[in-house]
Design an enzyme around this catalytic site. Sequence first.
Site, short mmCIF file in Angstrom:
data_model
loop_
_atom_site.label_atom_id
_atom_site.label_comp_id
_atom_site.label_asym_id
_atom_site.label_seq_id
_atom_site.Cartn_x
_atom_site.Cartn_y
_atom_site.Cartn_z
N ARG A 4 -34.26 23.75 36.40
CA ARG A 4 -35.30 22.58 35.80
C ARG A 4 -36.15 22.31 34.69
NH1 ARG A 4 -36.09 18.24 39.03
NH2 ARG A 4 -37.76 17.59 39.65
N GLY A 44 -25.32 10.14 46.47
CA GLY A 44 -25.34 10.42 47.76
C GLY A 44 -24.37 11.51 47.28
N SER A 100 -27.18 2.50 44.08
CA SER A 100 -28.15 1.39 45.23
C SER A 100 -29.64 2.39 44.28
CB SER A 100 -28.60 2.12 46.49
OG SER A 100 -27.35 2.62 47.62
N LYS A 133 -20.08 4.47 37.45
CA LYS A 133 -21.21 5.53 38.37
C LYS A 133 -20.93 3.97 38.92
CE LYS A 133 -25.34 6.63 41.01
NZ LYS A 133 -24.72 7.76 41.40
N GLY A 162 -28.96 16.22 41.59
CA GLY A 162 -29.34 16.39 40.02
C GLY A 162 -27.87 15.82 39.75
N GLU A 211 -19.41 9.50 38.75
CA GLU A 211 -19.99 10.30 39.52
C GLU A 211 -20.49 9.32 40.90
OE1 GLU A 211 -25.03 10.36 39.97
OE2 GLU A 211 -24.24 10.47 37.86
N ASP A 234 -29.33 5.03 36.39
CA ASP A 234 -28.46 6.07 36.18
C ASP A 234 -27.56 5.49 35.74
OD1 ASP A 234 -30.30 7.92 37.04
OD2 ASP A 234 -29.44 7.60 39.22
#
Length: 223
Positions: free
Chosen positions: A206, A119, A42, A38, A15, A116, A55
Amino acid sequence: MPKGYFITGTDTDCGKTEITLGLMHLLQSQGHSVLGMKPVASGAVPSQAGLRNEDAQRIRQQGSHQVDYQRINPFAHEPPIAPHLAAEQAGMSIDFDRISSCYKGLAAEADMVLVEGVGGWRVPLGPERDLSDLAVKLALPVILVVGLKLGCINHALLSAESILSSDVKLAGWVANVVDPWMLEPEANLESLKQRLQIPFLGLVPRTTRPTPEAVAACLTLKN
């Protein structure tokens, strides 16, 4: 006040992007101009303008003003695999100096820049470097996103231990519910609070379609 934050996580799909967007909105609501990055992504999709990652696109849209995509995401890779493997397949290397230059340019245009990661904290970005090395180079305090699911306590403690052993500040952590059917979520959260001796910035439940506004309402970030 720091010029920004580096957002990392206990794992992929914990998240990070939702928390990054929420933090951007929170800082904007406090009167700050905010941009996001970012640097490495990938799972990008070809377009007429080049590879685009969803993203990274969302982070770009959340910015207080629009900047060129390549400054937000200088290294985009099409296959959704580990970034160092994707870079090898593309015959390229992930240039930390280029990322740093992009960050400095954005930092000159905004009060805060949120970066950000990709992974988890130790995901490789090359033969001898990983994400932690990038965070150290950018010299930003780190926020750890903990995906609440079975095994999260171990992942969180190991990640925090590694971050604290690096030459960066661990500014706090966010609990993000990724498994709504997790057993004993409150007990796991309390165990994390007891063992992670760093500021707890909030619990994000969530939801089907989280919005930056809804996530920001769950977070606390003092500056």
